[in-house]
Scaffold this motif. Structure first.
Motif, PDB file in Angstrom:
ATOM      1  N   VAL A  13      19.214  -1.404  -6.233  1.00  0.00           N
ATOM      2  CA  VAL A  13      19.249  -2.840  -5.939  1.00  0.00           C
ATOM      3  C   VAL A  13      18.680  -3.610  -7.121  1.00  0.00           C
ATOM      4  CG1 VAL A  13      18.461  -4.657  -4.372  1.00  0.00           C
ATOM      5  CG2 VAL A  13      18.922  -2.370  -3.480  1.00  0.00           C
ATOM      6  N   GLU A  14      19.340  -4.692  -7.491  1.00  0.00           N
ATOM      7  CA  GLU A  14      18.811  -5.586  -8.523  1.00  0.00           C
ATOM      8  C   GLU A  14      17.982  -6.689  -7.859  1.00  0.00           C
ATOM      9  OE1 GLU A  14      19.267  -4.943 -11.704  1.00  0.00           O
ATOM     10  OE2 GLU A  14      20.706  -3.314 -11.372  1.00  0.00           O
ATOM     11  N   VAL A  15      16.792  -6.963  -8.422  1.00  0.00           N
ATOM     12  CA  VAL A  15      15.959  -8.041  -7.899  1.00  0.00           C
ATOM     13  C   VAL A  15      15.524  -8.944  -9.050  1.00  0.00           C
ATOM     14  CG1 VAL A  15      15.127  -6.687  -5.937  1.00  0.00           C
ATOM     15  CG2 VAL A  15      13.803  -6.722  -8.064  1.00  0.00           C
ATOM     16  N   ASP A  16      15.179 -10.179  -8.679  1.00  0.00           N
ATOM     17  CA  ASP A  16      14.724 -11.143  -9.670  1.00  0.00           C
ATOM     18  C   ASP A  16      13.231 -11.037  -9.933  1.00  0.00           C
ATOM     19  OD1 ASP A  16      17.272 -12.797  -9.965  1.00  0.00           O
ATOM     20  OD2 ASP A  16      16.978 -12.853  -7.795  1.00  0.00           O
ATOM     21  N   ALA A  17      12.470 -10.589  -8.922  1.00  0.00           N
ATOM     22  CA  ALA A  17      11.018 -10.561  -9.065  1.00  0.00           C
ATOM     23  C   ALA A  17      10.423  -9.505  -8.147  1.00  0.00           C
ATOM     24  CB  ALA A  17      10.435 -11.936  -8.727  1.00  0.00           C
ATOM     25  N   VAL A  18       9.169  -9.141  -8.450  1.00  0.00           N
ATOM     26  CA  VAL A  18       8.399  -8.192  -7.647  1.00  0.00           C
ATOM     27  C   VAL A  18       7.044  -8.825  -7.367  1.00  0.00           C
ATOM     28  CG1 VAL A  18       7.251  -5.946  -7.637  1.00  0.00           C
ATOM     29  CG2 VAL A  18       9.562  -6.165  -8.585  1.00  0.00           C
ATOM     30  N   ASP A  19       6.624  -8.807  -6.115  1.00  0.00           N
ATOM     31  CA  ASP A  19       5.345  -9.390  -5.721  1.00  0.00           C
ATOM     32  C   ASP A  19       4.658  -8.421  -4.762  1.00  0.00           C
ATOM     33  OD1 ASP A  19       3.192 -11.018  -5.205  1.00  0.00           O
ATOM     34  OD2 ASP A  19       4.276 -12.428  -3.920  1.00  0.00           O
ATOM     35  N   CYS A  20       3.703  -7.653  -5.275  1.00  0.00           N
ATOM     36  CA  CYS A  20       3.024  -6.632  -4.474  1.00  0.00           C
ATOM     37  C   CYS A  20       1.528  -6.915  -4.413  1.00  0.00           C
ATOM     38  CB  CYS A  20       3.258  -5.245  -5.065  1.00  0.00           C
ATOM     39  SG  CYS A  20       4.962  -4.662  -4.887  1.00  0.00           S
ATOM     40  N   LEU A  21       0.980  -6.872  -3.212  1.00  0.00           N
ATOM     41  CA  LEU A  21      -0.436  -7.131  -2.979  1.00  0.00           C
ATOM     42  C   LEU A  21      -1.218  -5.821  -2.969  1.00  0.00           C
ATOM     43  CD1 LEU A  21      -0.143  -9.704  -0.040  1.00  0.00           C
ATOM     44  CD2 LEU A  21      -0.382 -10.190  -2.490  1.00  0.00           C
ATOM     45  N   PHE A  22      -2.517  -5.927  -3.268  1.00  0.00           N
ATOM     46  CA  PHE A  22      -3.432  -4.808  -3.079  1.00  0.00           C
ATOM     47  C   PHE A  22      -4.127  -5.034  -1.747  1.00  0.00           C
ATOM     48  CE2 PHE A  22      -7.741  -2.872  -4.090  1.00  0.00           C
ATOM     49  CZ  PHE A  22      -7.333  -1.582  -3.815  1.00  0.00           C
ATOM     50  N   GLU A  23      -3.774  -4.210  -0.765  1.00  0.00           N
ATOM     51  CA  GLU A  23      -4.319  -4.327   0.596  1.00  0.00           C
ATOM     52  C   GLU A  23      -4.963  -2.997   0.964  1.00  0.00           C
ATOM     53  OE1 GLU A  23      -1.164  -5.470   3.232  1.00  0.00           O
ATOM     54  OE2 GLU A  23      -1.189  -7.559   2.574  1.00  0.00           O
ATOM     55  N   PRO A  24      -6.229  -2.772   0.568  1.00  0.00           N
ATOM     56  CA  PRO A  24      -6.868  -1.480   0.851  1.00  0.00           C
ATOM     57  C   PRO A  24      -6.958  -1.215   2.353  1.00  0.00           C
ATOM     58  CG  PRO A  24      -8.165  -2.811  -0.676  1.00  0.00           C
ATOM     59  CD  PRO A  24      -7.115  -3.709  -0.125  1.00  0.00           C
ATOM     60  N   ARG A  25      -6.725   0.028   2.707  1.00  0.00           N
ATOM     61  CA  ARG A  25      -6.851   0.475   4.091  1.00  0.00           C
ATOM     62  C   ARG A  25      -6.901   1.994   4.084  1.00  0.00           C
ATOM     63  NH1 ARG A  25      -1.646  -1.697   7.050  1.00  0.00           N
ATOM     64  NH2 ARG A  25      -2.513  -3.586   6.119  1.00  0.00           N
ATOM     65  N   PRO A  26      -7.403   2.602   5.154  1.00  0.00           N
ATOM     66  CA  PRO A  26      -7.414   4.067   5.202  1.00  0.00           C
ATOM     67  C   PRO A  26      -5.994   4.623   5.205  1.00  0.00           C
ATOM     68  CG  PRO A  26      -8.876   3.133   6.879  1.00  0.00           C
ATOM     69  CD  PRO A  26      -8.062   1.987   6.323  1.00  0.00           C
ATOM     70  N   TRP A  27      -5.848   5.829   4.675  1.00  0.00           N
ATOM     71  CA  TRP A  27      -4.582   6.555   4.748  1.00  0.00           C
ATOM     72  C   TRP A  27      -4.796   7.730   5.701  1.00  0.00           C
ATOM     73  CZ3 TRP A  27      -2.108  10.015   0.430  1.00  0.00           C
ATOM     74  CH2 TRP A  27      -0.806  10.360   0.803  1.00  0.00           C
ATOM     75  N   PRO A  28      -4.378   7.614   6.949  1.00  0.00           N
ATOM     76  CA  PRO A  28      -4.656   8.663   7.936  1.00  0.00           C
ATOM     77  C   PRO A  28      -4.240  10.063   7.494  1.00  0.00           C
ATOM     78  CG  PRO A  28      -3.814   6.707   9.035  1.00  0.00           C
ATOM     79  CD  PRO A  28      -3.674   6.471   7.554  1.00  0.00           C
ATOM     80  N   PHE A  29      -3.119  10.173   6.808  1.00  0.00           N
ATOM     81  CA  PHE A  29      -2.652  11.485   6.352  1.00  0.00           C
ATOM     82  C   PHE A  29      -3.712  12.161   5.493  1.00  0.00           C
ATOM     83  CE2 PHE A  29      -0.645  14.065   3.028  1.00  0.00           C
ATOM     84  CZ  PHE A  29       0.148  14.933   3.760  1.00  0.00           C
ATOM     85  N   ALA A  30      -4.315  11.411   4.556  1.00  0.00           N
ATOM     86  CA  ALA A  30      -5.324  11.984   3.664  1.00  0.00           C
ATOM     87  C   ALA A  30      -6.574  12.391   4.427  1.00  0.00           C
ATOM     88  CB  ALA A  30      -5.672  10.997   2.564  1.00  0.00           C
ATOM     89  N   GLU A  31      -6.937  11.622   5.432  1.00  0.00           N
ATOM     90  CA  GLU A  31      -8.121  11.946   6.220  1.00  0.00           C
ATOM     91  C   GLU A  31      -7.882  13.183   7.081  1.00  0.00           C
ATOM     92  OE1 GLU A  31      -8.768   8.305   8.325  1.00  0.00           O
ATOM     93  OE2 GLU A  31      -9.803   7.355   6.636  1.00  0.00           O
ATOM     94  N   GLU A  32      -6.709  13.262   7.700  1.00  0.00           N
ATOM     95  CA  GLU A  32      -6.403  14.376   8.602  1.00  0.00           C
ATOM     96  C   GLU A  32      -6.210  15.688   7.854  1.00  0.00           C
ATOM     97  OE1 GLU A  32      -2.945  12.865  10.483  1.00  0.00           O
ATOM     98  OE2 GLU A  32      -4.031  11.281  11.568  1.00  0.00           O
ATOM     99  N   ARG A  33      -5.745  15.620   6.614  1.00  0.00           N
ATOM    100  CA  ARG A  33      -5.446  16.829   5.844  1.00  0.00           C
ATOM    101  C   ARG A  33      -6.469  17.066   4.735  1.00  0.00           C
ATOM    102  NH1 ARG A  33      -0.080  18.388   6.627  1.00  0.00           N
ATOM    103  NH2 ARG A  33      -0.788  20.360   5.706  1.00  0.00           N
ATOM    104  N   ALA A  34      -7.678  16.556   4.889  1.00  0.00           N
ATOM    105  CA  ALA A  34      -8.690  16.612   3.824  1.00  0.00           C
ATOM    106  C   ALA A  34      -8.963  18.044   3.370  1.00  0.00           C
ATOM    107  CB  ALA A  34      -9.979  15.944   4.282  1.00  0.00           C
ATOM    108  N   ALA A  35      -9.086  18.991   4.304  1.00  0.00           N
ATOM    109  CA  ALA A  35      -9.379  20.373   3.922  1.00  0.00           C
ATOM    110  C   ALA A  35      -8.208  20.981   3.156  1.00  0.00           C
ATOM    111  CB  ALA A  35      -9.695  21.197   5.169  1.00  0.00           C
ATOM    112  N   ASP A  36      -6.989  20.698   3.601  1.00  0.00           N
ATOM    113  CA  ASP A  36      -5.806  21.208   2.902  1.00  0.00           C
ATOM    114  C   ASP A  36      -5.705  20.609   1.505  1.00  0.00           C
ATOM    115  OD1 ASP A  36      -4.989  22.715   5.113  1.00  0.00           O
ATOM    116  OD2 ASP A  36      -3.911  21.014   5.968  1.00  0.00           O
TER     117      ASP A  36
END
Length: 244
Positions: A13-36
């Motif tokens: 897809v072609e786009v004219d602009a990109v606007d991405c925010l930094f919205e910190p939050r937990p990542w459940p996958f990383a927490e649940e698989r911490a030992a792995d």
């Protein structure tokens, strides 16, 4: 990022602009698989001890939006996690986990029309893969609460190739290559030099670097030259551009 098959259908897809925010939050996958994740990282370090477990940004939402005038903007948001968690997620096959790897690529094109890509060095997590200069965003790419994708692209290009972004022409807008787990923000970067001169310049830079990220450069002039080592997002971009 991986070299193999895309995770689901790819969309270009072609786009004219990109606007991405930094919205910190937990990542459940990383927490649940911490030992792995810890075990996987220990094994990865045993194979490649020069890797570093820094912080990276992964996209937890994003979509293309069009305004009334037809202008298309990709709007998204990122969370922060460890490189080891990202690497584990990637290496177990990029399962659905509420995130996508949203990364920028500097699609370097020589004055003669050829595209120039780099082969990742043997000490890296993606050894042997052929990419445009690229990288998953990290906290240094956050500016005033936004993730500076264009800035990340310019930074990665300079760090990996030694080229001065100020001496190159960056096309307006971006081409997005999207599948179920990736969003590639592809920015065409045009050099005034031909491919051979460009490769010679970059190889000279790599020879001076005591720990270069790239092993060597590759030149692609036609879709027929897109080999299996070319990363899936870069390959989709090349097929789209070289078929025109």
């Amino acid at each position: 990022m991986t070299v193999g098959a895309p995770a689901g259908p790819q969309e270009v897809v072609e786009v004219d602009a990109v606007d991405c925010l930094f919205e910190p939050r937990p990542w459940p996958f990383a927490e649940e698989r911490a030992a792995d994740i810890a075990a996987h990282w220990a094994a990865a370090l045993a194979r490649k001890p020069r890797m570093f477990d820094g912080r990276v940004l992964l996209m937890h939402r994003g979509a293309v939006e069009a305004d009334a005038g037809g202008r298309r903007t990709f709007r998204g948001a990122y969370l922060e996690t460890s490189f080891s968690a990202f690497l584990f997620w990637r290496d177990v096959g990029l399962p659905p986990a509420g995130v996508r790897n949203g990364f920028g690529m500097a699609c370097l094109q020589a004055a003669d029309g050829a595209f120039v890509l780099g082969e990742m060095g043997g000490h890296t997590a993606n050894a042997g893969a052929v990419y445009f200069a690229s990288g998953t965003p990290d906290p240094s790419d956050v500016r005033d609460g936004r993730v500076d994708i264009a800035g990340s692209i310019g930074r990665e290009l300079g760090e990996e190739t030694g080229l001065d972004p100020a001496a190159l022409a960056f096309d307006p807008g971006m081409t997005l290559v999207m599948d179920g787990c990736r969003v590639g923000f592809m920015k065409r970067v045009r050099s005034p030099e031909g491919a051979e001169a460009l490769v010679e310049r970059i190889h000279a830079f790599l020879a001076r670097d005591p720990e270069p990220e790239l092993a060597r450069m590759h030149v692609i002039r036609s879709a027929a030259e897109i080999g299996p080592a070319v990363q899936v997002t870069a390959a989709a971009y090349l097929r789209a551009k070289l078929s025109r």
